[in-house]
Scaffold this active site. Structure first.
Site, PDB file in Angstrom:
ATOM      1  N   THR A  45       9.153  -7.315 -12.705  1.00 12.84           N
ATOM      2  CA  THR A  45       8.619  -8.674 -12.756  1.00 12.84           C
ATOM      3  C   THR A  45       7.621  -8.892 -11.637  1.00 12.84           C
ATOM      4  OG1 THR A  45      10.610  -9.529 -13.801  1.00 12.84           O
ATOM      5  CG2 THR A  45       9.267 -11.114 -12.590  1.00 12.84           C
ATOM      6  N   ALA A  52       0.808  -1.209   0.000  1.00 18.73           N
ATOM      7  CA  ALA A  52       0.000   0.000   0.000  1.00 18.73           C
ATOM      8  C   ALA A  52       0.849   1.270   0.000  1.00 18.73           C
ATOM      9  CB  ALA A  52      -0.940   0.002   1.192  1.00 18.73           C
ATOM     10  N   THR A  53       2.029   1.234   0.587  1.00 21.66           N
ATOM     11  CA  THR A  53       2.883   2.426   0.549  1.00 21.66           C
ATOM     12  C   THR A  53       3.233   2.767  -0.893  1.00 21.66           C
ATOM     13  OG1 THR A  53       3.774   2.152   2.768  1.00 21.66           O
ATOM     14  CG2 THR A  53       5.145   3.351   1.202  1.00 21.66           C
ATOM     15  N   CYS A  70       6.843   7.181  24.006  1.00 17.23           N
ATOM     16  CA  CYS A  70       7.952   6.296  24.339  1.00 17.23           C
ATOM     17  C   CYS A  70       8.041   5.108  23.396  1.00 17.23           C
ATOM     18  CB  CYS A  70       7.809   5.793  25.767  1.00 17.23           C
ATOM     19  SG  CYS A  70       8.113   7.087  26.949  1.00 17.23           S
ATOM     20  N   GLN A  76      -6.646  -0.532   5.497  1.00 18.18           N
ATOM     21  CA  GLN A  76      -7.266  -1.149   6.677  1.00 18.18           C
ATOM     22  C   GLN A  76      -8.712  -1.564   6.414  1.00 18.18           C
ATOM     23  OE1 GLN A  76      -5.684  -1.878   9.457  1.00 18.18           O
ATOM     24  NE2 GLN A  76      -3.799  -0.697   9.204  1.00 18.18           N
ATOM     25  N   ASN A 134      -5.630   3.634  10.538  1.00 12.42           N
ATOM     26  CA  ASN A 134      -4.849   2.519  11.073  1.00 12.42           C
ATOM     27  C   ASN A 134      -4.715   2.546  12.590  1.00 12.42           C
ATOM     28  OD1 ASN A 134      -3.350   4.819   9.870  1.00 12.42           O
ATOM     29  ND2 ASN A 134      -1.678   3.971  11.079  1.00 12.42           N
TER      30      ASN A 134
END
Lengths: 137, 433
Positions: free
Chosen positions: B271, B102-103, B357, B210, B182
């Site tokens: 490919t 998806a990125t 954190c 998502q 997300n």
């Protein structure tokens, strides 16, 4: 994220959790950090006015495991020391003892600040109660 | 997470709980650790793996080899997968472009439109709660001279459609708004956004990473022009995804960002990852069959988790709309408890936190901040992602562990003590470092 065994130990079995009467003249309270920053430590010391020895210490901490461990360790270390000895505790010693990674060094800084703030509060009370008492050296 | 630790005493009631590697089963029979982080990734469905396996060895051919049976076998697998992906979202197979995930799909959609339509305009609209794959791509466009509007969201995490309407201008070429978030699982009014964009002649891309396979998505009913899909969020393999690219009413064109052999109709050279694509296809086929029933089950488990936790703990806040939300998502803040320390206490449960954190940047979740959640509560947030393989017993185990850990950490928390004493924490002048 890997925690050192010592951090895990302090997190699972924190030493000296609790609160003391903050209005008592023998008790110094340090409250440092801010909720928005994700860390707040409250560290209290009970000092024998005759000897200046810290006879008891308690803490409560809102923060990550390293913050809890740093403050837990701080209470262990200040107990039995005089206030001036306690002021010598450096955050770098806490880092070393707990094997804190660089990203957690601020936790140790906060613990050192908490010790100083508690001692400062106690000294201020002595100043108000009996002006001559504390300053040494 | 350390698994070689012999004893981790949990001192809530003075009874240390002894756990060893051999005894990795909870009292109610739950196998540990419990995986409840299904927004990060999902385990593969065994049926997906089974379908993929032949494509590693026997059917290893390059799908682009046109003149022998090895190539044909690979091509057959890819084209069958293309049909399955298309079916799940109401598209035609030719509108599916396979990518590495998806990125890449987000990058291809946004940069592809920006370049293709640069003569038409230079304005892009997105929202502040988007995934970094969209936000950082938009930031890149700004460096190239494009103008980007980052829409704020309301307290429930939804964008304001009127605000979107006002942001559209005659230079707007693209609106990119995610289908489901997300972190907080909030589902945007995709059909309404699509309608608005269609009426204004603006291309609409949605990052549906998502959402696809979890809630019904129909590219025609929702007027979606471009849509990013990922396999590993829906029980498929990692490293494969797709971009839906509308071919008619209207035809959408994009410039490629990866040039080469002209695969995928020239939009994505390279490919094809045949086993991965076959896996994505199977994952979509399973979702097509089982989604309706599964979403009911997941919503039931999610509500069970929520009710159990909120029934026992006070000052617990749900982040984002409960109504417009993915069935498996629960994102809650436990006041006075810091998220990372909570994760440490429930270290046999895999979940995520919005605490600073736990992030590399030491900043709390920008999504929660965008909702207006204070930094203090953002630090205290936990995201539970319930998925296909979670059970009711796991949900109960997780709820109980969370409750006991929050109670223990609140006993340790100066903020909880102060709040109980009636101190207004907002009025305290904090001595920050």
């Amino acid at each position: 994220m890997a925690y050192s065994d010592k951090v895990l130990d302090h997190y699972s079995n924190p030493r000296n959790v609790g609160s003391m009467d903050k209005s008592s003249n023998e008790v110094g309270t340090g409250l440092v950090g801010a909720p928005e920053c994700g860390d707040v430590m409250k560290l209290q010391i009970k000092v024998n006015p005759q000897t200046n020895i810290i006879e008891d210490a308690k803490f409560k901490t809102f923060g990550c495991g390293s913050a809890i461990a740093s403050s837990s360790l701080a209470t262990e270390w200040v107990k039995g020391k005089t206030v001036d000895e306690a002021l010598q505790i450096k955050n770098t010693e806490i880092v070393k003892e707990l094997a804190l990674p660089p990203v957690k060094i601020h936790c140790s800084v906060l613990a050192e600040d908490a010790i100083r703030a508690a001692i400062h509060d106690w000294k201020a009370k002595q100043g108000a109660a009996k002006p001559v008492a504390v300053e040494t050296k | 997470m350390s698994t070689d630790v012999k004893t981790i005493p949990q001192g809530t009631n003075g009874h240390p709980e002894v756990r060893t590697q051999e005894q990795r089963t909870a009292a109610n029979g739950v196998k540990l650790p419990v995986y409840m982080d299904n927004h990060a990734t999902t385990p593969m469905d065994p049926r997906v793996l089974e379908e993929m396996l032949p494509y590693f060895m026997e059917k290893f051919g390059n799908a682009a080899s046109r003149n022998h049976s090895f190539g044909w076998a690979g091509e057959e697998g890819v084209e069958s997968a293309r049909e399955r992906v298309a079916k799940l979202i109401g598209a035609t197979p030719k509108e599916i472009i396979f990518t590495s995930g998806a990125t890449e799909s987000d990058n291809l959609a946004i940069k592809g439109v920006a370049e293709m339509y640069k003569e038409k305009g230079n304005h892009v609209i997105t929202a502040v709660t988007e995934h970094k794959a969209v936000l950082d791509t938009c930031k890149r466009l700004e460096k190239y001279g494009y103008r980007v509007t980052y829409l704020p969201v309301q307290k429930d995490g939804l964008i304001d459609l009127e605000e979107l309407g006002r942001a559209l201008d005659d230079k707007t070429i693209l609106v990119t708004i995610m289908a489901a978030n997300n972190e907080i699982g909030v589902v945007q009014p995709i059909a309404e956004i699509g309608k608005l964009c269609r009426a204004r002649g603006v291309i609409f891309h949605t990052d549906a990473t998502q959402a696809v396979g979890k809630i019904p998505i129909d590219v025609n009913k929702m007027s979606i022009d471009l849509m990013s899909i990922s396999a590993h969020k829906m029980y498929g393999p990692k490293g494969v995804g797709a971009l839906y690219v509308r071919r008619k009413n209207p035809r959408v064109q994009i410039s490629a960002i990866i040039d080469g052999g002209g695969h995928e109709r020239g939009m994505r050279s390279g490919t094809l990852n045949v086993p991965g694509i076959v896996g994505l296809g199977k994952a979509c086929a399973i979702a097509w069959e089982e989604m309706a029933k599964e979403s009911c089950t997941l919503a039931g488990l999610r509500n069970r988790l929520r009710d159990r936790i909120m029934g026992r703990l006070d000052e617990v806040y749900i982040n984002g709309s409960m109504e417009h939300r993915l069935p498996g998502n629960l994102n809650i803040s436990f006041a006075y408890v810091e998220g990372e320390s909570l994760l440490m206490g429930i270290n046999d449960i895999a979940v995520s936190s919005g605490s600073a954190c736990t992030s590399a940047t030491l900043e709390p979740s920008y999504v929660l901040k965008a909702l207006g959640t204070g930094d203090d509560l953002a630090h205290s947030s936990i995201r539970f992602g319930i998925g296909r393989f979670n059970t009711e017993a796991e949900v109960d185990y997780v709820a109980d562990r969370v409750i006991e850990t929050v109670e223990r950490l609140r006993e340790l928390s100066p903020l909880y003590e102060m709040a109980k004493e009636g101190v207004d924490l907002k009025s305290v002048k904090w001595a920050a470092e």
